[in-house]
Design a protein around this motif. Structure first.
Motif, short mmCIF file in Angstrom:
data_model
loop_
_atom_site.label_atom_id
_atom_site.label_comp_id
_atom_site.label_asym_id
_atom_site.label_seq_id
_atom_site.Cartn_x
_atom_site.Cartn_y
_atom_site.Cartn_z
N PHE A 39 0.81 -1.22 0.00
CA PHE A 39 0.00 0.00 0.00
C PHE A 39 0.85 1.27 0.00
CE2 PHE A 39 -2.90 -3.21 1.39
CZ PHE A 39 -4.07 -2.86 0.73
N SER A 57 -3.98 0.62 -2.87
CA SER A 57 -3.26 -0.63 -3.09
C SER A 57 -2.25 -0.41 -4.22
CB SER A 57 -4.22 -1.77 -3.45
OG SER A 57 -4.82 -1.52 -4.70
N GLU A 71 -2.21 -8.85 1.92
CA GLU A 71 -2.68 -7.49 1.65
C GLU A 71 -3.76 -7.08 2.65
OE1 GLU A 71 -2.03 -7.18 -3.18
OE2 GLU A 71 -3.74 -8.31 -2.39
N TYR A 75 -3.40 -3.98 4.98
CA TYR A 75 -4.39 -2.91 4.84
C TYR A 75 -4.96 -2.49 6.19
CZ TYR A 75 -8.84 -0.70 3.60
OH TYR A 75 -9.91 0.15 3.50
#
Length: 161
Positions: A39, A57, A71, A75
């Protein structure tokens, strides 16, 4: 390719603005706030609101459910760290979070702080668009943009310790 005019008035030709930003092909005003393997966080200074963060992203996907496990973990961890820094460093008590899947860009979340001056526009999700337009049209001046850049710098310093 699409031609896009950036907040600083420069025009760029890109297939995907988010890909160009997260890959460093376009340098945004204020620079990168924080970056991980998956990110990239920056402020869209077209909306000069101190502490407004876009978390994008790096991989070109459209939907939250397309994130892989690594991810997803990155995140939520990064989103939480940014939110904590907004509160502790900039004194932001409330934030609206937005992401949409019908964008021309790829997956990104807007973290829009809520300040007292915004109350004149209401206190609901419907107030956010008028707030953003007000900021773009009325707060795009040197003094306020400097405060926004100071906020970017403060968040960057906190998040990159």
């Amino acid at each position: 390719m699409r031609e896009i005019t950036l907040s600083n008035g420069k025009t760029v030709a890109v297939e995907c603005l988010s890909c160009a930003i997260t890959n460093g092909l376009i340098e945004i005003d204020g620079g990168v706030i924080v970056e991980t393997e998956y990110f990239h966080a920056h402020q869209d200074v077209a909306y000069p609101i101190k502490g407004l963060v876009i978390l994008a992203s790096k991989r070109h996907i459209k939907c939250l459910d397309e994130l892989n496990e690594e991810e997803m973990i990155d995140y939520i961890n990064l989103l939480s760290k940014i939110r904590k820094a907004q509160r502790e460093v900039l004194g932001i008590e409330h934030v609206y979070y937005f992401y949409n899947e019908d964008t021309t860009h790829h997956f990104h979340t807007w973290m829009v702080p809520r300040y007292e001056w915004m109350n004149e526009f209401g206190r609901s999700v419907e107030s956010v668009r008028p707030v953003l337009l007000h900021a773009r049209n009325e707060l795009n001046n040197g003094e306020n943009v400097n405060r926004v850049i100071e906020g970017i710098d403060a968040l960057r310093e906190e998040l990159n310790k």
